[in-house]
Every structure is written in C-alpha cells, then in structure tokens.
Motif scaffolding. Structure first.
Motif, PDB file in Angstrom:
ATOM      1  N   ARG A   1       0.863  -1.173   0.000  1.00  0.00           N
ATOM      2  CA  ARG A   1       0.000   0.000   0.000  1.00  0.00           C
ATOM      3  C   ARG A   1       0.901   1.225   0.000  1.00  0.00           C
ATOM      4  NH1 ARG A   1      -2.769   3.348   3.852  1.00  0.00           N
ATOM      5  NH2 ARG A   1      -4.736   4.120   2.983  1.00  0.00           N
ATOM      6  N   ARG A   2       0.764   2.032  -1.040  1.00  0.00           N
ATOM      7  CA  ARG A   2       1.701   3.120  -1.310  1.00  0.00           C
ATOM      8  C   ARG A   2       3.111   2.539  -1.360  1.00  0.00           C
ATOM      9  NH1 ARG A   2      -1.931   5.801   2.403  1.00  0.00           N
ATOM     10  NH2 ARG A   2      -3.328   7.188   1.228  1.00  0.00           N
ATOM     11  N   LYS A   3       3.984   2.945  -0.431  1.00  0.00           N
ATOM     12  CA  LYS A   3       5.345   2.400  -0.432  1.00  0.00           C
ATOM     13  C   LYS A   3       5.552   1.352   0.662  1.00  0.00           C
ATOM     14  CE  LYS A   3       7.447   6.653  -2.213  1.00  0.00           C
ATOM     15  NZ  LYS A   3       8.483   7.697  -1.978  1.00  0.00           N
ATOM     16  N   GLN A   4       4.475   1.032   1.380  1.00  0.00           N
ATOM     17  CA  GLN A   4       4.598   0.126   2.521  1.00  0.00           C
ATOM     18  C   GLN A   4       4.260  -1.310   2.127  1.00  0.00           C
ATOM     19  OE1 GLN A   4       1.966   1.035   5.752  1.00  0.00           O
ATOM     20  NE2 GLN A   4       2.787  -0.551   7.112  1.00  0.00           N
ATOM     21  N   GLU A   5       5.099  -2.242   2.521  1.00  0.00           N
ATOM     22  CA  GLU A   5       4.820  -3.665   2.303  1.00  0.00           C
ATOM     23  C   GLU A   5       3.905  -4.146   3.412  1.00  0.00           C
ATOM     24  OE1 GLU A   5       7.726  -6.643   0.385  1.00  0.00           O
ATOM     25  OE2 GLU A   5       7.954  -6.912   2.549  1.00  0.00           O
ATOM     26  N   MET A   6       2.716  -4.599   3.038  1.00  0.00           N
ATOM     27  CA  MET A   6       1.703  -4.981   4.012  1.00  0.00           C
ATOM     28  C   MET A   6       1.786  -6.457   4.410  1.00  0.00           C
ATOM     29  SD  MET A   6      -0.011  -2.131   4.378  1.00  0.00           S
ATOM     30  CE  MET A   6      -1.592  -2.575   5.093  1.00  0.00           C
TER      31      MET A   6
ATOM     32  N   HIS B   1      -0.921  -4.212  -5.399  1.00  0.00           N
ATOM     33  CA  HIS B   1      -0.402  -2.895  -4.996  1.00  0.00           C
ATOM     34  C   HIS B   1      -1.554  -1.902  -4.993  1.00  0.00           C
ATOM     35  CE1 HIS B   1       3.367  -0.111  -5.128  1.00  0.00           C
ATOM     36  NE2 HIS B   1       2.488   0.275  -4.214  1.00  0.00           N
ATOM     37  N   ARG B   2      -1.890  -1.411  -3.804  1.00  0.00           N
ATOM     38  CA  ARG B   2      -2.972  -0.443  -3.642  1.00  0.00           C
ATOM     39  C   ARG B   2      -2.383   0.945  -3.440  1.00  0.00           C
ATOM     40  NH1 ARG B   2      -5.447  -1.114   0.852  1.00  0.00           N
ATOM     41  NH2 ARG B   2      -7.429  -0.228   0.167  1.00  0.00           N
ATOM     42  N   ASN B   3      -3.002   1.930  -4.053  1.00  0.00           N
ATOM     43  CA  ASN B   3      -2.543   3.317  -3.982  1.00  0.00           C
ATOM     44  C   ASN B   3      -1.062   3.451  -4.306  1.00  0.00           C
ATOM     45  OD1 ASN B   3      -4.634   3.058  -1.320  1.00  0.00           O
ATOM     46  ND2 ASN B   3      -5.121   4.604  -2.850  1.00  0.00           N
ATOM     47  N   PRO B   4      -0.619   2.957  -5.446  1.00  0.00           N
ATOM     48  CA  PRO B   4       0.808   3.072  -5.780  1.00  0.00           C
ATOM     49  C   PRO B   4       1.237   4.536  -5.827  1.00  0.00           C
ATOM     50  CG  PRO B   4      -0.486   2.414  -7.698  1.00  0.00           C
ATOM     51  CD  PRO B   4      -1.397   2.313  -6.525  1.00  0.00           C
ATOM     52  N   PRO B   5       2.441   4.870  -5.334  1.00  0.00           N
ATOM     53  CA  PRO B   5       2.841   6.271  -5.196  1.00  0.00           C
ATOM     54  C   PRO B   5       3.037   7.003  -6.506  1.00  0.00           C
ATOM     55  CG  PRO B   5       4.677   4.810  -4.696  1.00  0.00           C
ATOM     56  CD  PRO B   5       3.462   3.944  -4.822  1.00  0.00           C
ATOM     57  N   TRP B   6       3.236   6.271  -7.615  1.00  0.00           N
ATOM     58  CA  TRP B   6       3.461   6.958  -8.885  1.00  0.00           C
ATOM     59  C   TRP B   6       2.166   7.417  -9.542  1.00  0.00           C
ATOM     60  CZ3 TRP B   6       4.544   1.754  -8.091  1.00  0.00           C
ATOM     61  CH2 TRP B   6       3.667   0.852  -8.696  1.00  0.00           C
ATOM     62  N   ARG B   7       1.020   7.012  -8.980  1.00  0.00           N
ATOM     63  CA  ARG B   7      -0.262   7.450  -9.536  1.00  0.00           C
ATOM     64  C   ARG B   7      -0.602   8.815  -8.960  1.00  0.00           C
ATOM     65  NH1 ARG B   7      -2.449   6.505 -13.742  1.00  0.00           N
ATOM     66  NH2 ARG B   7      -4.571   6.519 -12.976  1.00  0.00           N
ATOM     67  N   THR B   8      -0.276   9.876  -9.673  1.00  0.00           N
ATOM     68  CA  THR B   8      -0.506  11.224  -9.194  1.00  0.00           C
ATOM     69  C   THR B   8      -1.909  11.714  -9.513  1.00  0.00           C
ATOM     70  OG1 THR B   8       0.401  12.106 -11.267  1.00  0.00           O
ATOM     71  CG2 THR B   8       1.918  11.825  -9.408  1.00  0.00           C
ATOM     72  N   SER B   9      -2.642  10.970 -10.330  1.00  0.00           N
ATOM     73  CA  SER B   9      -4.011  11.351 -10.656  1.00  0.00           C
ATOM     74  C   SER B   9      -4.908  10.135 -10.481  1.00  0.00           C
ATOM     75  CB  SER B   9      -4.098  11.855 -12.103  1.00  0.00           C
ATOM     76  OG  SER B   9      -3.716  10.834 -13.010  1.00  0.00           O
ATOM     77  N   GLY B  10      -6.204  10.382 -10.538  1.00  0.00           N
ATOM     78  CA  GLY B  10      -7.144   9.275 -10.425  1.00  0.00           C
ATOM     79  C   GLY B  10      -7.651   9.132  -9.009  1.00  0.00           C
ATOM     80  N   PRO B  11      -8.538   8.150  -8.766  1.00  0.00           N
ATOM     81  CA  PRO B  11      -9.169   7.979  -7.455  1.00  0.00           C
ATOM     82  C   PRO B  11      -8.184   7.461  -6.427  1.00  0.00           C
ATOM     83  CG  PRO B  11      -9.747   6.163  -8.886  1.00  0.00           C
ATOM     84  CD  PRO B  11      -8.986   7.140  -9.735  1.00  0.00           C
TER      85      PRO B  11
ATOM     86  N   TRP C   1       3.485 -11.964 -17.654  1.00  0.00           N
ATOM     87  CA  TRP C   1       2.709 -11.453 -16.532  1.00  0.00           C
ATOM     88  C   TRP C   1       1.379 -10.907 -17.045  1.00  0.00           C
ATOM     89  CZ3 TRP C   1       4.317 -10.965 -11.290  1.00  0.00           C
ATOM     90  CH2 TRP C   1       5.624 -11.393 -11.045  1.00  0.00           C
ATOM     91  N   ARG C   2       0.348 -11.067 -16.229  1.00  0.00           N
ATOM     92  CA  ARG C   2      -0.921 -10.362 -16.473  1.00  0.00           C
ATOM     93  C   ARG C   2      -1.030  -9.254 -15.440  1.00  0.00           C
ATOM     94  NH1 ARG C   2      -7.309 -12.279 -16.778  1.00  0.00           N
ATOM     95  NH2 ARG C   2      -8.120 -10.405 -15.771  1.00  0.00           N
ATOM     96  N   LEU C   3      -1.232  -8.033 -15.910  1.00  0.00           N
ATOM     97  CA  LEU C   3      -1.423  -6.882 -15.036  1.00  0.00           C
ATOM     98  C   LEU C   3      -2.852  -6.381 -15.173  1.00  0.00           C
ATOM     99  CD1 LEU C   3       1.876  -4.830 -15.634  1.00  0.00           C
ATOM    100  CD2 LEU C   3       1.483  -6.787 -14.137  1.00  0.00           C
ATOM    101  N   ASP C   4      -3.495  -6.105 -14.039  1.00  0.00           N
ATOM    102  CA  ASP C   4      -4.866  -5.598 -13.998  1.00  0.00           C
ATOM    103  C   ASP C   4      -4.891  -4.279 -13.233  1.00  0.00           C
ATOM    104  OD1 ASP C   4      -7.255  -8.089 -14.344  1.00  0.00           O
ATOM    105  OD2 ASP C   4      -5.136  -8.547 -14.441  1.00  0.00           O
ATOM    106  N   TRP C   5      -5.440  -3.237 -13.861  1.00  0.00           N
ATOM    107  CA  TRP C   5      -5.614  -1.951 -13.198  1.00  0.00           C
ATOM    108  C   TRP C   5      -7.091  -1.726 -12.934  1.00  0.00           C
ATOM    109  CZ3 TRP C   5      -2.373  -2.883 -17.255  1.00  0.00           C
ATOM    110  CH2 TRP C   5      -1.009  -2.609 -17.073  1.00  0.00           C
ATOM    111  N   LEU C   6      -7.455  -1.519 -11.675  1.00  0.00           N
ATOM    112  CA  LEU C   6      -8.844  -1.220 -11.338  1.00  0.00           C
ATOM    113  C   LEU C   6      -9.218   0.147 -11.902  1.00  0.00           C
ATOM    114  CD1 LEU C   6     -11.414  -1.976  -9.718  1.00  0.00           C
ATOM    115  CD2 LEU C   6     -10.397  -0.745  -7.778  1.00  0.00           C
ATOM    116  N   LEU C   7     -10.316   0.186 -12.647  1.00  0.00           N
ATOM    117  CA  LEU C   7     -10.772   1.436 -13.250  1.00  0.00           C
ATOM    118  C   LEU C   7     -11.840   2.080 -12.373  1.00  0.00           C
ATOM    119  CD1 LEU C   7     -11.128   0.228 -16.954  1.00  0.00           C
ATOM    120  CD2 LEU C   7      -9.241   1.552 -15.970  1.00  0.00           C
TER     121      LEU C   7
END
Length: 545
Positions: free
Chosen positions: A77-82, A199-209, A224-230
């Motif tokens: 979550r962000r930069k923290q390993e949960m 990865h939730r709330n990744p720090p490089w996402r400066t825009s979006g929800p 790899w399969r990558l999925d981005w929640l829209l």
C-alpha cells in the motif's frame, strides 16, 4: 440410456463431459464454435489447488509447463509492504494457486475429450430448442451440422448469455459492471519472479481515485498479467493510456526505469454479479457462467464453475445408471441446493465487502484499526480462503446425515472438501486420497496409525479390518476401503465416509455398520420413499441475487 447433452465447450462443459466419462456415462458436447479457441494471453484464470488437481486428473495433463503455480504473494500500500506469504514452505498451510491462460486450459481439456470414446464433440452446433418428455430430452441445433439430438439429461454450460437458460425461462438477476479492469499480458522481468502482487494506492499514480489498485500475476515463460482497477463510469481505455499505465507501473516496481517488455495482449475486463433463480428444471441443469457470474475483489468465477461440474457429474451418473431409482430425484435436486447456496454465500460476502474496500467509508466498524483489514479481505479473494474465497462446504445439504452418536470431530467439517492425505489403496499401493475422487464409488477411510510399516496382506485380516470390510461391502452403493496413517485432528480408528466428489459425509468413531449404512444412504439422496409416497420433485432454493 441416451447420452447426457452438454451445451457449451468451454472449460466447464469439457470438464463435466470428462467427469461423466470417468463414471462411465456417455455425453455429447455441443460447441457453437469451430472446435478450437483463439489464443488470448490476457484472458487467464486462477484455480485453487483442488480445482487445478481436478482439471489435471481429467485432462491427464500436467499444468506445470502451461501455467504458473505461485511461489508467493506480496501486497503493498503506497510504499509500505503490508504482507508477504510464501507457498509450499514447511510452516505454511496455504496451497499455491495455479494461474493459466484459459485457452491453454481449454486446449488440454479438448485434447482429453478427443481421446475419450465416451465423449462426442460436435462443432458448429448452436442450440435453438429443447423439448422434454418422460424418458429424456430432444435438442435441436442449427448451423452447418443442424440436427436433432436425443439425450437423457441436458446441462447448459454455455456462458453468461446462455441459450439453455433462456429456453428454460430462468431469471438471471444481479448487478452489472460491479468492477472494471484494464488488462495487459506482457513478457518482462519483475523483481518478484513467481510471486503475485497486489499494490494499492501506488505512489506513482498522481491522478485518479484514491483507491487505485494494480495486480500482477505471473504466468509461464516470463509472462505477466497486469490488472488496473478502473474508476466507476470512467472513459474508454485508449491504447495510449494503457501504454502509459504499463510504463509507469513497470518503472514504479523496478526502481524508476521501465524495463524491456513485450506487449502480448490487452483488454478490458468487466465484472458482473448475477445468480440464476433456478439451476434445475426437470432433466435440464445450469452450470458455470450460465448459472452465476462473480469475480469482484479477486474471486474467481471459473473456479466455481469447475466445482459445479464436479458436484453434478457423480449425481447425474448415479441417476443415469439407475434412472428409476426412487432417491435419484432428491439427489439431483441437491445439486442446486448445494451449489447455489455456496455461490450465493460468495456473492453476499463480496457485496458486503465492496462498500468497505471501494467506498472509502465504514471500515472501522468492521475491521478496527487500519488498511490492514482491506488487505486481509482482498488477499482472501485472490488466494482462495475466508468468506470471499474458500470452497463451499455443504453442511446444510440434504445429503448431510443427522449427527450420529458415534460421530467425532475431525479437521474437516461434514460437507467440506476432505483433506488430501496419503492412503493405502486396495492393491496395496500408496496414493493420494484426492486421486481416488471422481471414480464413482464412495470412499471409506480408516485412520490407523502404524499400518504403513506393515504389508497390507497382514493387517487386512487383523483387528477391526474384517468387520469394517464387511460393513463397506454391505453399503447401498459401491464403496472403496482405504487406510490412512493419519488425518487432520482425527483420533486413531476414526472411519471417514467421503462422497465421490471428495466432500466429507461424516466421521465415526470405530466400526459402526448401521450408522455407516445410514450415512451412506443419506449421502445418496436419502431413504427411498415407499410406494405410497411421491418421489421428491425439483424445488427452487432461495438465496442472494
């Protein structure tokens, strides 16, 4: 008897036809397509350990080369390993999920169908009518191979827009577009080979929800399969937007610079939640996506579809081999009772968790403290445990017998899938218990510590074995007697009764012939009604929709 007609040649329909063949039941698979599947690397499925083992048993293929069995799970979550989980370690009880492209899974099942003499696959056969009479059904297909087909039963495995469901006039209520994901399949190297990543709330996402989320799932051969929640009601995902997401995600995970990658496939995955009102109408049934749609919060719809096929196959087989058996109707009714309730429970759990995880409010009243509650719920869905992901247990099934005086508690609750332990087979060989599932007989397992060091020919005639063998031979259905050195939380001399699909019926203390017989009779549909009593009829089970 006429064959079973299976409508739909996806993974669920092919699995059902192969499972029926293991029970000696012929089937005809009606495939509206050309008989092969287009490779789509971005269309993948995650199977839990037991459903992956089911598909491997039926196909005769090893999926180790076709898919990826995850070595671990990592959530940030962000930069923290949960959380970091390692699968297969000595202290870890979580089995590794299998991640495989759907066309590879379907291809392995199609190859097995081509080798199976009891299964006939008819391509370019689109169903357009079904008529039922007292002795069976007649189905008509149109297209180049349009013709009439005669069957004993019919199962609709024909997906979300099921023709079978529409012909049976079954409602399919639910929710549309619960979640949407942009999807990409690419070949690259990431810092966590073999590990799935949330990865939730990744720090490089400066825009979006604020709830931005990306999931990385490894496949075979470095893919790899990558999925981005829209976000809800978001704009269309253009190729340029998707490439930007890929580059910023890879750079964020790889120290700031985008590693080389090969883009193989893209798409947008929309998740719907729906549940058919009925799963059985007379001799016709629904299974897989024709009966239910789920998939939010990491849950897997195909995994449930394969469980549908496993549950229905042995019941159809028992009815097919003895169609006039009075208890057959109650046994067939139990398919809807068990599977619909299990899927409804998964849908309810997802619907309850969605406001907490996606709405941003109300979490503290459920999981006091922090975002770790979010992480725990999402992990359950992705890895297959807890309310969001655990396989269904049929404790309230009509096939679960009343508690007997000699019943004991073991590590598996009645109605839940039995644990896979090492057992001694009738020929004296050591096998995994799971390898005996789906062959037709009931399974009776004696927990007898110490038998592993003795030759079977010595202990089969010693102690309580002769009495147990006599009790097994007297059961109302063929049963196989197995012996295990141990079973989770089971005392010595516990006798386990297991259904053909691997779900525990009961666990008894010692040899109790009468109680074992009664439990087996209940598991086969209950006591046979007298001639004055009408046989059980199909009934609709209420549940979440």
């Amino acid at each position: 008897m006429d064959p079973v007609i299976v409508v739909g040649a996806g993974p669920v329909g092919l699995t059902l036809s192969l499972a029926l063949a293991r029970h000696g039941v012929p089937s005809v698979v009606l495939d509206e397509g050309p008989g092969k599947d287009e490779p789509r690397p971005a269309r993948t499925v995650v199977l839990r350990e037991d459903t992956a083992a089911l598909a491997e048993r039926l196909s005769g293929a090893s999926f180790d080369a076709l898919g990826s069995r995850w070595t671990g799970w990592r959530s940030l979550r962000r930069k923290q390993e949960m959380r970091v989980l390692t699968f297969g370690g000595p202290e870890d009880s979580l089995p590794a999920p299998l991640h495989i492209a759907q066309h590879d899974l379907t291809g392995a099942l199609r190859a097995a169908v081509a080798r199976e003499r009891l299964v006939k696959l008819s391509a370019d056969s689109r169903l357009d009518s079904v008529e039922e009479d007292r002795d069976g059904l007649t189905a008509h297909t149109r297209g180049p191979k349009g013709t009439w087909w005669r069957g004993s039963y019919l199962v609709g495995c024909d997906g979300p827009r099921s023709t079978v469901r529409k012909l049976l006039d079954i409602r399919f209520p639910g929710r549309t577009a619960v979640e949407r994901h942009a999807v990409a399949a690419l070949r690259t190297e990431l810092p966590w080979p073999g590990q799935a990543l949330l990865h939730r709330n990744p720090p490089w996402r400066t825009s979006g929800p604020s709830g931005a989320e990306v999931v990385g799932r490894p496949l075979a051969d470095g893919v790899w399969r990558l999925d981005w929640l829209l976000p809800p009601r978001s704009d269309l995902v253009t190729p340029d937007v998707l490439v930007t997401r890929i580059r910023e995600t890879l750079a964020g995970w790889c120290g700031g610079s985008t590693p080389p990658y090969e883009l193989l496939d893209t798409g947008v995955h929309t998740v719907h939640h729906r549940l058919a009102r009925r799963w059985r109408v007379g001799r016709a049934f629904l299974a897989g996506d024709s009966a239910h749609l789920l998939g939010a919060l990491g849950t897997q719809g195909l995994d449930e579809g394969l469980r549908d096929a496993d549950n229905l196959a042995w019941k159809l087989a028992l009815a097919w081999h003895d169609d006039r058996r009075p208890a057959s109707d109650a046994l067939l009714d139990s398919y809807q009772t068990e599977r619909r309730a299990a899927v409804a429970g998964r849908l309810r759990a997802a619907d309850q968790a969605l406001p907490m995880l996606r709405g941003g409010g109300g979490l503290r009243s459920y999981v006091p403290g922090s975002a770790r509650g979010h992480d725990a719920l999402l992990t359950e869905g992705h890895l297959g445990y807890g309310p969001l992901g655990a396989p269904g247990a049929y404790a309230d099934s009509p096939l679960t017998p009343p508690r007997a005086e000699s019943q004991v508690e073991v590590g598996t609750a009645p109605g839940a899938p039995a644990a896979d332990v090492r057992v001694t087979a009738p020929d004296g060989s050591f096998v995994n218990l799971r390898d005996r599932f789906g062959l037709g007989p009931l399974l009776v397992v004696l927990v007898a510590p110490g038998t592993g060091v003795w030759d079977r020919k010595h202990w089969m005639s010693a102690g309580l074995m002769p009495r147990l063998a006599a009790a097994v031979s007297a059961l109302p259905h063929e049963a196989e007697l197995l012996v295990a050195e141990s079973y989770p939380d089971a005392p010595a001399h516990t006798v386990l009764l297991i259904r053909p699909d691997g779900h525990l019926v009961t666990a008894l203390s010692g040899v109790r012939p009468a109680e074992l017989y009664d439990a087996a009779r209940t598991a086969l549909g209950g006591p046979e009604p007298s001639v004055e009593e009408p046989a059980a009829t199909a009934s609709e089970v209420s549940g979440a929709s």
